[in-house]
Motif scaffolding. Structure first.
Motif, PDB file in Angstrom:
ATOM      1  N   VAL A  78       0.829  -1.194   0.000  1.00 21.63           N
ATOM      2  CA  VAL A  78       0.000   0.000   0.000  1.00 21.63           C
ATOM      3  C   VAL A  78       0.870   1.254   0.000  1.00 21.63           C
ATOM      4  O   VAL A  78       0.550   2.254  -0.652  1.00 21.63           O
ATOM      5  N   LYS A  79       1.986   1.171   0.710  1.00 25.61           N
ATOM      6  CA  LYS A  79       2.890   2.318   0.804  1.00 25.61           C
ATOM      7  C   LYS A  79       3.412   2.714  -0.571  1.00 25.61           C
ATOM      8  O   LYS A  79       3.375   3.897  -0.955  1.00 25.61           O
ATOM      9  N   TYR A  80       3.890   1.743  -1.350  1.00 23.66           N
ATOM     10  CA  TYR A  80       4.468   2.057  -2.654  1.00 23.66           C
ATOM     11  C   TYR A  80       3.398   2.433  -3.681  1.00 23.66           C
ATOM     12  O   TYR A  80       3.605   3.316  -4.524  1.00 23.66           O
ATOM     13  N   ILE A  81       2.252   1.784  -3.601  1.00 25.56           N
ATOM     14  CA  ILE A  81       1.149   2.158  -4.491  1.00 25.56           C
ATOM     15  C   ILE A  81       0.701   3.585  -4.180  1.00 25.56           C
ATOM     16  O   ILE A  81       0.460   4.397  -5.086  1.00 25.56           O
ATOM     17  N   GLY A  82       0.613   3.893  -2.896  1.00 23.44           N
ATOM     18  CA  GLY A  82       0.219   5.234  -2.482  1.00 23.44           C
ATOM     19  C   GLY A  82       1.210   6.289  -2.930  1.00 23.44           C
ATOM     20  O   GLY A  82       0.835   7.371  -3.385  1.00 23.44           O
ATOM     21  N   ALA A  83       2.504   5.979  -2.825  1.00 26.16           N
ATOM     22  CA  ALA A  83       3.536   6.919  -3.259  1.00 26.16           C
ATOM     23  C   ALA A  83       3.408   7.200  -4.755  1.00 26.16           C
ATOM     24  O   ALA A  83       3.512   8.347  -5.201  1.00 26.16           O
ATOM     25  N   GLY A  84       3.159   6.144  -5.516  1.00 21.29           N
ATOM     26  CA  GLY A  84       2.987   6.311  -6.957  1.00 21.29           C
ATOM     27  C   GLY A  84       1.776   7.161  -7.286  1.00 21.29           C
ATOM     28  O   GLY A  84       1.824   8.005  -8.196  1.00 21.29           O
ATOM     29  N   TYR A  85       0.692   6.960  -6.528  1.00 16.58           N
ATOM     30  CA  TYR A  85      -0.520   7.733  -6.795  1.00 16.58           C
ATOM     31  C   TYR A  85      -0.315   9.206  -6.462  1.00 16.58           C
ATOM     32  O   TYR A  85      -0.802  10.090  -7.175  1.00 16.58           O
ATOM     33  N   LEU A  86       0.403   9.494  -5.390  1.00 12.98           N
ATOM     34  CA  LEU A  86       0.673  10.887  -5.033  1.00 12.98           C
ATOM     35  C   LEU A  86       1.532  11.575  -6.091  1.00 12.98           C
ATOM     36  O   LEU A  86       1.342  12.756  -6.389  1.00 12.98           O
ATOM     37  N   ILE A  87       2.483  10.837  -6.661  1.00 12.92           N
ATOM     38  CA  ILE A  87       3.292  11.387  -7.751  1.00 12.92           C
ATOM     39  C   ILE A  87       2.392  11.701  -8.952  1.00 12.92           C
ATOM     40  O   ILE A  87       2.529  12.752  -9.607  1.00 12.92           O
ATOM     41  N   TYR A  88       1.445  10.788  -9.224  1.00 13.78           N
ATOM     42  CA  TYR A  88       0.490  11.010 -10.313  1.00 13.78           C
ATOM     43  C   TYR A  88      -0.325  12.279 -10.072  1.00 13.78           C
ATOM     44  O   TYR A  88      -0.538  13.100 -10.987  1.00 13.78           O
ATOM     45  N   LEU A  89      -0.808  12.472  -8.836  1.00 13.70           N
ATOM     46  CA  LEU A  89      -1.573  13.668  -8.501  1.00 13.70           C
ATOM     47  C   LEU A  89      -0.735  14.931  -8.670  1.00 13.70           C
ATOM     48  O   LEU A  89      -1.243  15.972  -9.092  1.00 13.70           O
ATOM     49  N   ALA A  90       0.558  14.826  -8.332  1.00 12.70           N
ATOM     50  CA  ALA A  90       1.455  15.972  -8.472  1.00 12.70           C
ATOM     51  C   ALA A  90       1.563  16.389  -9.938  1.00 12.70           C
ATOM     52  O   ALA A  90       1.460  17.569 -10.275  1.00 12.70           O
ATOM     53  N   PHE A  91       1.775  15.410 -10.831  1.00 12.85           N
ATOM     54  CA  PHE A  91       1.857  15.707 -12.261  1.00 12.85           C
ATOM     55  C   PHE A  91       0.523  16.221 -12.788  1.00 12.85           C
ATOM     56  O   PHE A  91       0.477  17.116 -13.639  1.00 12.85           O
ATOM     57  N   ALA A  92      -0.592  15.649 -12.288  1.00 14.23           N
ATOM     58  CA  ALA A  92      -1.915  16.080 -12.737  1.00 14.23           C
ATOM     59  C   ALA A  92      -2.179  17.525 -12.338  1.00 14.23           C
ATOM     60  O   ALA A  92      -2.793  18.289 -13.090  1.00 14.23           O
TER      61      ALA A  92
END
Length: 211
Positions: free
Chosen positions: A76-90
């Motif tokens: 969950v930690k790594y999936i969450g980190a990836g999603y936050l990076i996605y939100l940053a780019f979005a």
């Protein structure tokens, strides 16, 4: 219990995200301008109850998963980190059109409908659940005690901060709408600032370790 310094960091991140223009802010400003402050407050109550729904679901879900699968914390930690990076780019990549156009008039709705619109807008938005699942685990650690208690601690903190920020927004809706309309550059600055915060949280999550 989560250490005070972690709660402070979570509260700071939540505050930054809460003051960044988004769908909830736009909706509350629009309702306050078209139907008055009382309508804005009813809409806010619905939004907050929607937050609470997701927090309850995510809190019990995280607790069940973490106990059932020991390695789920890291997953969950790594999936969450990836999603936050996605939100940053979005955030950076989104168009900077004038989202605070006061010329748009909304239909006059009763208080029950206003509450339901705020509530179901959040409840039926799967991105909210994904956001909580991504955001909470970086502050939740098994060594801090009950995962369920930690989740509710973070959730209540987020709700209180969201209430205070949005309450101020409702009271000053006309001024805020006019200010953002005259200063579109500030919206862009906030987007980059939010992207930086999300990226920092993602890195913190990715390199954190559960003891």
């Amino acid at each position: 219990m989560i250490p005070i310094k972690e709660i402070f960091l979570f509260a700071t991140a939540t505050l930054i995200l809460a003051i960044t223009p988004g769908p909830n802010m736009i909706y509350l400003i629009s309702r306050s301008l078209s139907q008055g402050r009382k309508a804005g407050m009813v809409s806010l109550l619905g939004v907050l109850c929607g937050f609470l729904f997701h927090i309850i679901m995510v809190s019990y879900g995280l607790t069940a998963v973490f106990f059932a699968i020991p390695m789920a914390y890291d997953l969950v930690k790594y999936i969450g980190a990836g999603y936050l990076i996605y939100l940053a780019f979005a955030a950076v990549g989104s168009k900077g059109e004038n989202i605070f156009n006061q010329d748009k008039k909304l239909q006059q709705d009763n208080w029950i409908k206003l509450f339901n619109m705020g509530f179901f807008t959040n409840v039926l938005n799967p991105k909210m659940a994904i956001f909580y699942i991504s955001f909470f685990p970086q502050f939740i650690k098994p060594e801090y005690g009950s995962i369920l208690a930690q989740s509710f601690e973070l959730g209540l903190t987020q709700i209180m901060i969201s209430f205070m920020v949005n309450f101020i927004i409702i009271l000053s809706a006309a001024r805020m709408s006019g200010w953002f309309s005259k200063n579109p550059l500030w919206v862009k600055v906030q987007k980059f600032f939010m992207a930086s915060v999300l990226t920092g949280l993602a890195l913190k999550m990715a390199f954190s370790k559960a003891k």
